[in-house]
Design a protein around this motif. Sequence first.
Motif, PDB file in Angstrom:
ATOM      1  N   ALA A 134      44.062  53.297  14.617  1.00 19.66           N
ATOM      2  CA  ALA A 134      43.234  54.365  14.066  1.00 19.66           C
ATOM      3  C   ALA A 134      43.194  55.568  15.004  1.00 19.66           C
ATOM      4  CB  ALA A 134      41.819  53.851  13.788  1.00 19.66           C
ATOM      5  N   ILE A 135      43.037  55.322  16.298  1.00 23.05           N
ATOM      6  CA  ILE A 135      43.021  56.412  17.276  1.00 23.05           C
ATOM      7  C   ILE A 135      44.370  57.123  17.308  1.00 23.05           C
ATOM      8  CG2 ILE A 135      42.919  56.914  19.761  1.00 23.05           C
ATOM      9  CD1 ILE A 135      40.705  54.719  19.900  1.00 23.05           C
ATOM     10  N   MET A 136      45.459  56.354  17.285  1.00 24.78           N
ATOM     11  CA  MET A 136      46.785  56.975  17.285  1.00 24.78           C
ATOM     12  C   MET A 136      46.995  57.833  16.042  1.00 24.78           C
ATOM     13  SD  MET A 136      49.116  53.885  18.842  1.00 24.78           S
ATOM     14  CE  MET A 136      50.648  54.622  18.323  1.00 24.78           C
ATOM     15  N   SER A 137      46.533  57.368  14.891  1.00 30.74           N
ATOM     16  CA  SER A 137      46.711  58.156  13.669  1.00 30.74           C
ATOM     17  C   SER A 137      45.881  59.435  13.722  1.00 30.74           C
ATOM     18  CB  SER A 137      46.380  57.335  12.425  1.00 30.74           C
ATOM     19  OG  SER A 137      45.027  56.989  12.383  1.00 30.74           O
ATOM     20  N   LEU A 138      44.675  59.350  14.264  1.00 30.82           N
ATOM     21  CA  LEU A 138      43.853  60.557  14.401  1.00 30.82           C
ATOM     22  C   LEU A 138      44.448  61.533  15.404  1.00 30.82           C
ATOM     23  CD1 LEU A 138      40.268  59.012  14.295  1.00 30.82           C
ATOM     24  CD2 LEU A 138      41.375  60.431  12.540  1.00 30.82           C
ATOM     25  N   LEU A 139      44.935  61.007  16.525  1.00 25.98           N
ATOM     26  CA  LEU A 139      45.586  61.884  17.512  1.00 25.98           C
ATOM     27  C   LEU A 139      46.805  62.571  16.926  1.00 25.98           C
ATOM     28  CD1 LEU A 139      45.377  59.746  20.792  1.00 25.98           C
ATOM     29  CD2 LEU A 139      44.150  61.866  20.266  1.00 25.98           C
ATOM     30  N   LEU A 140      47.591  61.826  16.172  1.00 29.46           N
ATOM     31  CA  LEU A 140      48.772  62.407  15.543  1.00 29.46           C
ATOM     32  C   LEU A 140      48.371  63.467  14.534  1.00 29.46           C
ATOM     33  CD1 LEU A 140      51.850  62.384  15.230  1.00 29.46           C
ATOM     34  CD2 LEU A 140      51.558  60.635  13.485  1.00 29.46           C
ATOM     35  N   TYR A 141      47.329  63.203  13.785  1.00 29.39           N
ATOM     36  CA  TYR A 141      46.888  64.139  12.765  1.00 29.39           C
ATOM     37  C   TYR A 141      46.407  65.448  13.383  1.00 29.39           C
ATOM     38  CZ  TYR A 141      44.392  66.142   8.844  1.00 29.39           C
ATOM     39  OH  TYR A 141      43.947  66.992   7.866  1.00 29.39           O
ATOM     40  N   PHE A 142      45.659  65.351  14.469  1.00 29.92           N
ATOM     41  CA  PHE A 142      45.087  66.541  15.084  1.00 29.92           C
ATOM     42  C   PHE A 142      45.942  67.149  16.195  1.00 29.92           C
ATOM     43  CE2 PHE A 142      41.206  64.556  13.314  1.00 29.92           C
ATOM     44  CZ  PHE A 142      40.837  65.609  12.485  1.00 29.92           C
ATOM     45  N   SER A 143      47.066  66.547  16.484  1.00 26.54           N
ATOM     46  CA  SER A 143      47.900  67.064  17.566  1.00 26.54           C
ATOM     47  C   SER A 143      48.662  68.298  17.143  1.00 26.54           C
ATOM     48  CB  SER A 143      48.889  65.989  18.032  1.00 26.54           C
ATOM     49  OG  SER A 143      49.902  65.814  17.063  1.00 26.54           O
ATOM     50  N   ARG A 144      49.130  69.030  18.102  1.00 26.52           N
ATOM     51  CA  ARG A 144      49.965  70.199  17.828  1.00 26.52           C
ATOM     52  C   ARG A 144      51.261  69.800  17.179  1.00 26.52           C
ATOM     53  NH1 ARG A 144      51.439  74.050  22.559  1.00 26.52           N
ATOM     54  NH2 ARG A 144      50.072  72.668  23.668  1.00 26.52           N
ATOM     55  N   PHE A 145      51.755  68.574  17.495  1.00 20.45           N
ATOM     56  CA  PHE A 145      52.995  68.085  16.909  1.00 20.45           C
ATOM     57  C   PHE A 145      52.876  68.026  15.393  1.00 20.45           C
ATOM     58  CE2 PHE A 145      55.576  64.360  15.568  1.00 20.45           C
ATOM     59  CZ  PHE A 145      56.821  64.908  15.819  1.00 20.45           C
ATOM     60  N   ALA A 146      51.804  67.464  14.899  1.00 18.65           N
ATOM     61  CA  ALA A 146      51.618  67.372  13.447  1.00 18.65           C
ATOM     62  C   ALA A 146      51.336  68.744  12.857  1.00 18.65           C
ATOM     63  CB  ALA A 146      50.487  66.414  13.118  1.00 18.65           C
ATOM     64  N   GLY A 147      50.564  69.560  13.560  1.00 14.64           N
ATOM     65  CA  GLY A 147      50.249  70.886  13.049  1.00 14.64           C
ATOM     66  C   GLY A 147      51.438  71.814  13.008  1.00 14.64           C
ATOM     67  N   ALA A 148      52.389  71.617  13.914  1.00 12.05           N
ATOM     68  CA  ALA A 148      53.566  72.487  13.975  1.00 12.05           C
ATOM     69  C   ALA A 148      54.571  72.199  12.869  1.00 12.05           C
ATOM     70  CB  ALA A 148      54.253  72.340  15.332  1.00 12.05           C
ATOM     71  N   ASN A 149      54.465  71.057  12.219  1.00  7.27           N
ATOM     72  CA  ASN A 149      55.439  70.674  11.204  1.00  7.27           C
ATOM     73  C   ASN A 149      54.920  70.781   9.774  1.00  7.27           C
ATOM     74  OD1 ASN A 149      57.619  69.958  12.923  1.00  7.27           O
ATOM     75  ND2 ASN A 149      56.473  68.143  13.516  1.00  7.27           N
TER      76      ASN A 149
END
Length: 151
Positions: A134-149
């Motif tokens: 759950a933490i990994m999915s939230l981090l991925l969702y809010f990370s710049r990596f996910a936002g940049a794509n």
Amino acid sequence: MANSAYISILDGSFALGAISSFLLVERVLNRWSFSGVAPLLMLLQAICYCILGSFPSPFFSSLVMFLIGLINGSSIAVFQTELQKTAENTVHGKLSSLRDIFVAFSTLVFIPIFTHIVDNSIFVGIDVFVGVLAIMSLLLYFSRFAGANKD
């Protein structure tokens, strides 16, 4: 039912789900962007593990393991597809090997930790694993990596 037979049924259910993931990946990626799909798949997997720990029925556990395999196989394919799309042409053939190295390294780190936790309590082990997913999915969702794509 003997433990080894039960484990074989659960492993087989997971494998069938993972094999079936090809039916899901193309449809999912045609409708949604990577930044929306990747965290959702990880969160769904965490929810499935939480459900798995809550209902000990062998039939229900087999069904949930099928779903976990389906989601896991889909997650791997989605991440691999996104890596292939964003990488330079010169490294396309090396991406799968690099992913395998990361998986092997994380296995070396996480298996002893989770084994120690599960030795104390299987339910605490599942809860910790669900929390990590759950933490990994939230981090991925809010990370710049996910936002940049975002598409």
